[in-house]
Design an enzyme around this catalytic site. Structure first.
Site, short mmCIF file in Angstrom:
data_model
loop_
_atom_site.label_atom_id
_atom_site.label_comp_id
_atom_site.label_asym_id
_atom_site.label_seq_id
_atom_site.Cartn_x
_atom_site.Cartn_y
_atom_site.Cartn_z
N SER A 47 -9.99 1.92 2.38
CA SER A 47 -9.04 2.64 1.56
C SER A 47 -7.98 1.75 0.90
O SER A 47 -7.35 2.19 -0.05
CB SER A 47 -8.33 3.68 2.42
OG SER A 47 -7.49 3.07 3.39
N LYS A 79 0.85 -1.20 0.00
CA LYS A 79 0.00 0.00 0.00
C LYS A 79 0.89 1.25 0.00
O LYS A 79 1.90 1.29 0.70
CB LYS A 79 -0.90 -0.01 1.24
CG LYS A 79 -1.98 1.08 1.24
CD LYS A 79 -2.91 0.98 2.47
CE LYS A 79 -4.03 2.01 2.42
NZ LYS A 79 -4.95 1.90 3.57
N SER A 101 -10.50 -0.10 6.72
CA SER A 101 -9.82 0.03 5.43
C SER A 101 -9.10 -1.22 4.94
O SER A 101 -8.63 -1.26 3.80
CB SER A 101 -8.82 1.19 5.46
OG SER A 101 -9.50 2.40 5.29
#
Lengths: 491, 500
Positions: free
Chosen positions: B167, B88, B191
């Site tokens: 997210s 990420k 997320s």
């Protein structure tokens, strides 16, 4: 300095109400929340870690040394140590504050209520209460005079640990304010938690000043910043008191504002460009769990506390019967106290008379000479042992106090000890009655008229004979012996 | 007809493997790390339209793969040697651009490596690239990224492009679509778990303090926690083992042992007490979600667990509490992006103008909204009513769980109130969007570990997840329970040929 609690205006007396916020930089190798170094005067931006520069994802980790120094200082100002304290973020934007917030302690500081006792020139003592001491980060430095449009930022100081020590509004005069800061400085220096150097900014004072008619409620205060010496502190307070009284007596109003002290003019002026009324949006820093101290750890620090100036003063007064005034001067600076105590240790006789004599020489002649030549005890040419040696010579009657002044000057110039200088220059006091007697006889023979006048009642002339004998012996004759022999001869 | 946006090349079996399978294959020398990495790089190129990665790092990946092969050849393979991962873009990676999907950090190249990514690299993983996400991890649909939204590899019957969730949507799309074996996410309010549920993957938010936050771009410091997104429960346990551990650089990192989580996998749930919180039964919750929840209960009781009805009375306050606290912390955490030292700088005539220009241009709409909310709730006169009140409620939410764990070992709930929605159906009202987090947020507020396990399908044939919430630092109970659900569900993952 205004040495009065009341400031006389045209409408009668006004009372000054003063509170001080002292920022004392903690002596530590590294910063409060990062491993970067803290040395003063390094090249700009060479002592900056990723944490200090607020790089993404960086986190603060508390420096245990700084916590210990804050606790030590708290104990030194007779304060409660809070075993649980909280670090908060104080949010505001400025170019020398990379993270956009300063980590400080708002609601729950590490140190709570304490107090200091200050001595005033008239010999009285006053207790000034301390509200709190908290730990916080210093900001970096903005430099505006290196480029026509740009400002430069130096982050070396950013993140350095500060102790903010806040007094109650207990202070009533500039003299008291100066005595408070001097006392606080002597304590932190004695503890080794802050070097107290106001000129280098490692100790900074913000002053809150208001005036009121005696007995009425508190007036509106102005906060004065940029005061970087004790002399300026007193100046700033006196100026500000005068300004506020004049303003109020003219029917004006004191504004709650921040003012800057201008040391060149000795005045204060409102800080410019303060258009932002800051709302700091304090909240607990989620990166830092509550700071929890172990009571036993705090007690451990208490056990290793050095003797503080107040205790030292009491001991000097008790052990050597030193007057309070002398004792306060000696303990005001750690270096002075250390010098004095080492000298006492070197004295041959440690009775109260000898110690008092030593104190006089230290406070009088030695301090005078240091001041004149802009030296400190560190660079003093007369060592503790040598000063004690000089006092020994006086106490033992080897030289008179008068000759000792001469010996002192020679010691200062040569760095030699008193005994060898006395020997070298033949300054030894003559106490041999036979030798002095022959001189006395000679003087009396040479001045028959004076002898006659003395005998007819002019007692005052005794001093003339003493002076003549001393002159003839170049001051080396023992004054006691001269007196005794003259009295015998003149009947 | 398959419901796949991506058509995995059948010649390429390598991208179907789980992490554990891939690791075994490498050990047995069935294929090399370079072959495995190349398979993924090809797949990434083929499916670039998903926009799962902000930055692909093929050269570094192949370089790393060669080193892994050398180690494997010497029989010195580490626990995750040769496993290609999606990282990420919230984790700072040394020498590799890290943006948090924000314009304000575009071009920022960290001179340091986050603890979590460093732990993974030191265990032998290969980073394929930095995955897309919601800007600063603020969002539930991966539509707030400055670098464009992510498209889920899953498709609904109507053929519309779906959100992978957010997210951590880039990582979820990559792992589901065969663009990485597994990947990292961060979970502040759901997320990791929500995108995992939307994408048919296992997503774990560990206990707060389990994984170091050092070097991870902060959103809300008291809630943020890194975790793995994987194809099955075993992979999750293997990855957590490497990601976790005390870090002296993070004062909130926990001083606790990291157990060998994989050992808990086959313990079963016999005798476990599973709490069913009545407050998670939301009004108007779709039938397919409720059915899945019932199914989950049945699977667990069939395996010998006992169900216990429990109450977590402050659940309904969790979402508003979260949307006070997270923005409050974010408003302060994001103050450092000021155009002075790194990232975007939009000049101005004064310092304030520099700030205004840089931050107006650098932050997207959702980030600006949350900074404003956060600034508001902390400001003088509102602090007590919002921030302080929210802190108190947070304490009550935590107490709810503490009381519940006196009676039960683990809690079972759905992960999301719905399946993935189409990108053109995204809610225009931000509050409706925030409702996506309603079932996941309480675990963040209480700092508890929670896992989402793919367990079934919606009426539209899209993946749905069940969530397990455990006591602090008891990820083991999640793994053993999740394994039972996984076994019973026999979930057909995207890559394993789910057919509508």
């Amino acid at each position: 300095m205004t040495n009065h609690y009341f400031y006389e205006g045209t409408t009668g007396p006004w009372e000054l109400v003063i509170g001080l916020e002292v920022h004392a930089q903690v002596i530590s190798q590294s910063k409060l929340f990062s491993g970067a170094a803290t040395a003063f005067g390094a090249e700009p931006n060479t002592q900056v870690s990723f944490v200090d520069a607020a790089m993404p994802g960086m986190l603060p980790v508390i420096n245990k040394i700084c916590v210990e120094e804050a606790v030590r200082t708290g104990l030194g100002i007779n304060a409660e140590i809070n075993l649980v304290s909280i670090f908060d973020r104080k949010n505001y934007f400025y170019a020398d504050l990379p993270s956009g917030y300063q980590i400080s302690q708002n609601d729950r500081p590490i140190v709570g209520k304490g107090h200091l006792d200050i001595e005033l020139e008239d010999g009285t003592t006053r207790r000034i209460c301390i509200t709190r001491l908290h730990l916080e980060q210093d900001a970096g430095k903005s430099i505006h005079d290196q480029h026509p449009e740009k400002s430069y930022i130096d982050l070396n100081r950013c993140g350095v640990a500060l102790m903010e020590i806040v007094s109650e509004p207990d202070i009533r005069s500039s003299e008291e304010a100066a005595a408070y800061v001097r006392k606080l400085r002597s304590i932190v220096r004695c503890l080794g938690t802050c070097d107290g150097n106001m000129d280098q900014g490692s100790m900074r004072v913000d002053v809150n000043v208001s005036v009121r008619k005696p007995g009425s409620s508190l007036g509106t205060r102005a906060e004065i910043k940029n005061v970087n010496s004790i002399k300026f502190l007193a100046q700033a307070i006196d100026y500000e008191a005068e300004r506020q009284v004049a303003l109020l007596e003219d029917g004006g109003e004191v504004l709650q504002e921040t003012r800057l002290f201008d040391s060149a003019k000795g005045t204060t002026r409102p800080m410019r460009s303060k258009e932002h009324a800051h709302d700091y949006r304090y909240f607990p820093d989620p990166d830092l769990p509550p700071l929890v101290l172990d009571a036993a750890w705090v007690e451990g620090i208490r056990k290793t506390m050095p003797e503080l100036p107040d205790a030292k003063k009491a001991r000097l007064m008790k052990d050597y019967e030193l007057p309070a005034y002398d004792a306060s001067i000696i303990v005001a600076e750690t270096e002075t106290a250390a010098y004095f105590e080492a000298a006492v240790k070197a004295l041959k006789s440690r009775d109260s008379k000898a110690v008092k004599l030593l104190a006089n020489w230290l406070i009088g002649d030695l301090f005078g000479a240091l001041n004149r030549e802009d030296k400190t005890l560190d660079t003093c040419p007369i060592s503790e042992i040598h000063l004690a040696g000089l006092v020994d010579q006086i106490v033992e009657g080897v030289i008179s106090g008068k000759i000792a002044k001469d010996v002192f000057v020679r010691m200062w110039e040569t760095g030699k000890d008193a005994a060898s200088l006395i020997e070298e220059h033949g300054l030894k006091q003559v106490s041999d009655e036979g030798a002095i007697l022959s001189i006395v006889d000679k003087i009396l023979d040479e001045n028959p008229k004076m002898v006659e006048e003395y005998k007819s009642g002019k007692d005052k002339l005794f001093g003339f004979f003493v002076g003549q004998v001393m002159k003839a012996t170049e001051g080396k004759a023992s004054p006691e012996v001269v007196n005794k022999l003259l009295k015998e001869k003149l009947g | 007809m398959t419901n796949l946006a991506v058509k995995p090349s059948l010649k390429n079996d390598l991208i179907h493997l789980t992490l554990a399978e891939a690791r075994r294959g490498l050990e047995k020398k069935n294929f090399s790390a370079v072959e495995l990495t190349k398979a993924y790089l090809d797949s990434m190129e083929e499916h670039r339209h998903l926009n799962a990665y902000i930055l692909e790092t093929p050269e570094q990946a192949l370089e790393g793969a060669k080193e892994c092969d050398a180690r494997l050849a010497k029989g010195e393979g580490r626990s995750l040697e040769g496993i290609p991962l999606a990282m990420k873009d919230l984790f700072c990676t040394k020498g590799i651009q890290t943006t948090a999907a924000s314009h304000i950090l575009e071009g920022f190249i960290p001179p340091y490596e986050s603890t979590v990514s460093d732990n993974l690299t030191k265990a032998g993983t290969i980073t394929l690239g930095k995955t897309n996400m919601d800007e600063f991890a603020m969002g539930s649909a991966n539509i707030t990224s400055y670098f464009g939204n992510v498209i889920s590899p899953w498709k609904r019957a109507d053929g519309k492009d779906l959100t992978p969730g957010g997210s951590s949507g880039g990582t979820a799309a990559a792992v589901a679509g065969g663009l990485a074996v597994a990947g990292t996410g961060t979970d502040t309010g759901g997320s990791i778990r929500q995108p995992a549920a939307f994408s048919g993957l296992v997503g774990l938010k560990p206990t707060y303090g389990r994984c170091s936050r050092w070097g991870t771009v902060a959103f809300a410091s008291s809630l943020d926690q890194a975790g793995p997104i994987t194809r099955d429960v075993r992979d999750s346990a293997l990855m957590l083992k490497v990601m976790a551990g005390h870090d002296s650089k993070d004062a909130t990192s926990a001083h606790v042992e990291v157990p060998d989580f994989a050992k808990a996998l086959e313990l079963g749930v016999k005798g476990l007490k599973v709490g069913i919180p009545k407050e998670y039964h939301l009004e108007g919750m779709p039938e397919d979600i409720l059915n899945l929840w019932d199914q989950g209960k049945k699977w667990l009781t069939d395996a010998g667990a006992e169900l216990v009805d429990i109450s977590l009375p402050h659940t309904k306050y969790s979402l508003p509490t979260y949307y006070v606290l997270a923005p409050a912390e974010a408003s302060s955490n994001l103050a450092r992006y000021d155009g002075v030292r790194y990232g975007l700088r939009v000049p101005g005539r004064t310092l304030d103008e520099l700030y205004e220009n840089t931050r107006s241009e650098g932050f997207g709409e959702e980030v600006q909204r949350r900074i404003l909310i956060g600034t508001y709730v902390l400001s003088a006169g509102y602090y007590d009513a919002y921030y302080l009140k929210a802190q108190k409620v947070r304490r009550l939410v935590t107490q709810d769980f503490e009381l519940a764990y006196q009676k039960v070992d683990v809690i079972l709930t759905p992960t999301t109130p719905s399946a993935a929605f189409a990108l053109d159906e995204k809610p225009t009202d931000p509050v409706v969007m925030y409702l996506n987090d309603v079932l996941t947020v309480p675990a963040n507020l209480a700092g508890l570990p929670a896992i989402s396990v793919p367990a079934g399908f919606s009426k539209d044939n899209l993946p749905l997840g069940l969530q397990l919430i455990g006591p602090a630092f008891d990820e083991n109970v999640l793994f053993r329970t999740a394994r039972v659900l996984e076994d019973a569900a026999q979930f057909k993952s995207f890559l394993r040929g789910h057919v509508s």
